[in-house]
Design a protein around this motif. Structure first.
Motif, mmCIF file in Angstrom:
data_model
loop_
_atom_site.group_PDB
_atom_site.id
_atom_site.type_symbol
_atom_site.label_atom_id
_atom_site.label_comp_id
_atom_site.label_asym_id
_atom_site.label_seq_id
_atom_site.Cartn_x
_atom_site.Cartn_y
_atom_site.Cartn_z
ATOM 1 N N GLY A 292 5.499 8.772 17.928
ATOM 2 C CA GLY A 292 4.321 8.692 17.068
ATOM 3 C C GLY A 292 4.446 9.591 15.855
ATOM 4 N N GLU A 293 4.961 10.794 16.057
ATOM 5 C CA GLU A 293 5.157 11.722 14.939
ATOM 6 C C GLU A 293 6.152 11.153 13.930
ATOM 7 N N GLU A 294 7.224 10.535 14.429
ATOM 8 C CA GLU A 294 8.220 9.958 13.523
ATOM 9 C C GLU A 294 7.659 8.752 12.758
ATOM 10 N N PHE A 295 6.818 7.955 13.421
ATOM 11 C CA PHE A 295 6.161 6.861 12.690
ATOM 12 C C PHE A 295 5.295 7.437 11.571
ATOM 13 N N GLY A 296 4.618 8.544 11.833
ATOM 14 C CA GLY A 296 3.821 9.190 10.798
ATOM 15 C C GLY A 296 4.679 9.654 9.629
ATOM 16 N N LEU A 297 5.839 10.242 9.932
ATOM 17 C CA LEU A 297 6.760 10.666 8.875
ATOM 18 C C LEU A 297 7.261 9.472 8.068
ATOM 19 N N LEU A 298 7.565 8.376 8.761
ATOM 20 C CA LEU A 298 7.999 7.157 8.079
ATOM 21 C C LEU A 298 6.884 6.636 7.180
ATOM 22 N N GLY A 299 5.656 6.639 7.682
ATOM 23 C CA GLY A 299 4.519 6.212 6.866
ATOM 24 C C GLY A 299 4.362 7.067 5.625
ATOM 25 N N HIS A 300 4.470 8.377 5.777
ATOM 26 C CA HIS A 300 4.371 9.265 4.611
ATOM 27 C C HIS A 300 5.507 8.994 3.619
ATOM 28 N N GLY A 301 6.703 8.683 4.126
ATOM 29 C CA GLY A 301 7.815 8.334 3.245
ATOM 30 C C GLY A 301 7.529 7.066 2.450
ATOM 31 N N LEU A 302 6.917 6.073 3.107
ATOM 32 C CA LEU A 302 6.560 4.836 2.399
ATOM 33 C C LEU A 302 5.471 5.089 1.360
ATOM 34 N N TYR A 303 4.519 5.972 1.666
ATOM 35 C CA TYR A 303 3.502 6.323 0.660
ATOM 36 C C TYR A 303 4.132 7.076 -0.507
ATOM 37 N N GLY A 304 5.157 7.876 -0.235
ATOM 38 C CA GLY A 304 5.869 8.533 -1.327
ATOM 39 C C GLY A 304 6.489 7.517 -2.271
ATOM 40 N N LEU A 305 7.023 6.454 -1.711
ATOM 41 C CA LEU A 305 7.565 5.370 -2.525
ATOM 42 C C LEU A 305 6.442 4.685 -3.313
ATOM 43 N N LEU A 306 5.311 4.425 -2.663
ATOM 44 C CA LEU A 306 4.177 3.772 -3.324
ATOM 45 C C LEU A 306 3.699 4.577 -4.534
ATOM 46 N N ARG A 307 3.781 5.901 -4.460
ATOM 47 C CA ARG A 307 3.340 6.735 -5.595
ATOM 48 C C ARG A 307 4.125 6.422 -6.874
ATOM 49 N N ARG A 308 5.286 5.809 -6.748
ATOM 50 C CA ARG A 308 6.090 5.450 -7.917
ATOM 51 C C ARG A 308 5.663 4.111 -8.528
ATOM 52 N N PHE A 309 4.831 3.340 -7.835
ATOM 53 C CA PHE A 309 4.424 2.024 -8.316
ATOM 54 C C PHE A 309 3.196 2.145 -9.209
ATOM 55 N N THR A 310 3.051 1.199 -10.104
ATOM 56 C CA THR A 310 1.854 1.084 -10.942
ATOM 57 C C THR A 310 1.405 -0.373 -10.915
ATOM 58 N N GLY A 311 0.203 -0.613 -11.385
ATOM 59 C CA GLY A 311 -0.260 -1.977 -11.587
ATOM 60 C C GLY A 311 -0.641 -2.755 -10.344
ATOM 61 N N TYR A 312 -0.769 -2.089 -9.202
ATOM 62 C CA TYR A 312 -1.162 -2.826 -7.991
ATOM 63 C C TYR A 312 -2.659 -2.700 -7.751
ATOM 64 N N ARG A 313 -3.193 -3.582 -6.942
ATOM 65 C CA ARG A 313 -4.626 -3.651 -6.655
ATOM 66 C C ARG A 313 -4.988 -2.927 -5.362
ATOM 67 N N ALA A 314 -4.166 -3.116 -4.321
ATOM 68 C CA ALA A 314 -4.423 -2.499 -3.012
ATOM 69 C C ALA A 314 -3.096 -2.372 -2.274
ATOM 70 N N ALA A 315 -3.014 -1.388 -1.392
ATOM 71 C CA ALA A 315 -1.796 -1.194 -0.600
ATOM 72 C C ALA A 315 -2.157 -0.467 0.687
ATOM 73 N N GLN A 316 -1.322 -0.677 1.706
ATOM 74 C CA GLN A 316 -1.489 0.066 2.948
ATOM 75 C C GLN A 316 -0.194 0.032 3.748
ATOM 76 N N VAL A 317 0.048 1.121 4.452
ATOM 77 C CA VAL A 317 1.149 1.228 5.404
ATOM 78 C C VAL A 317 0.543 1.085 6.790
ATOM 79 N N GLY A 318 1.258 0.416 7.674
ATOM 80 C CA GLY A 318 0.814 0.313 9.052
ATOM 81 C C GLY A 318 1.435 -0.888 9.733
ATOM 82 N N TRP A 319 0.836 -1.249 10.866
ATOM 83 C CA TRP A 319 1.291 -2.392 11.638
ATOM 84 C C TRP A 319 0.625 -3.645 11.084
#
Length: 178
Positions: free
Chosen positions: A84-111
């Protein structure tokens, strides 16, 4: 078998340029560091999706390699067992990638979060969760948030990146894991 994917899903509306820039950013991204694991990302899947009301929008899915069950790009690959902790780290890594995007309407990490980035479904099916802040990680463009704001007082949204707010991601809970 139904695919259960842990992923970042992004709704770009009709913004083809932003979607292509995001696709390029993901395509060249190095593996994410998750504890002792280095998890690469599949080439992003960019497609035209249809909202619950029939409107089309560009949707991009970013799938980590070897994470999930029955995910087509992972056929023939060994799954990476994560805590579970590693899934959380992976999720935070994906949000770090999302911070580089612009022009989107909505986003979410999860199942399988696709229905939570469909703006029509947010309005029709998820308002109670939004209003009480029970959608951690949901990221919205400022104008989408303003449009929904009259029903979201006290919902816990904070600044995510320029032009976007979110309900801060808390990682994955054991009950969230597929």
């Amino acid at each position: 078998m139904v695919a259960i994917a842990f992923e970042l899903v992004v709704n770009f509306g009709a913004n083809h340029d932003a979607a292509e820039r995001a696709r390029a950013a993901v395509s060249g991204h190095p593996p994410l560091h998750v504890g002792d694991h280095r998890i690469p990302l599949h080439e992003p899947l960019l497609m035209t999706a249809r909202s619950s009301s029939g409107r089309e929008f560009l949707e991009m899915s970013v799938l980590p390699v070897g994470v999930g069950s029955g995910v087509a790009p992972d056929r023939g690959r060994r799954s990476i067992p994560l805590t579970g902790e590693e899934f959380g780290l992976l999720g935070h890594g994906l949000y770090g990638l999302l911070r580089r995007f612009t022009g989107y309407r909505a986003a979410q990490v999860g199942w399988n979060p696709e229905d939570r980035v469909d703006l029509d479904e947010l309005r029709s099916d998820w308002m109670a969760e939004l209003a009480t802040g029970r959608m951690p990680g949901l990221t919205l463009a400022d104008d989408v948030h303003r449009d929904l704001h009259r029903d979201l007082h006290g919902s816990g949204f904070t600044r995510f990146a320029p032009g976007h707010v979110w309900i801060p991601y808390r990682g994955e809970q054991p009950s969230d894991l597929a």
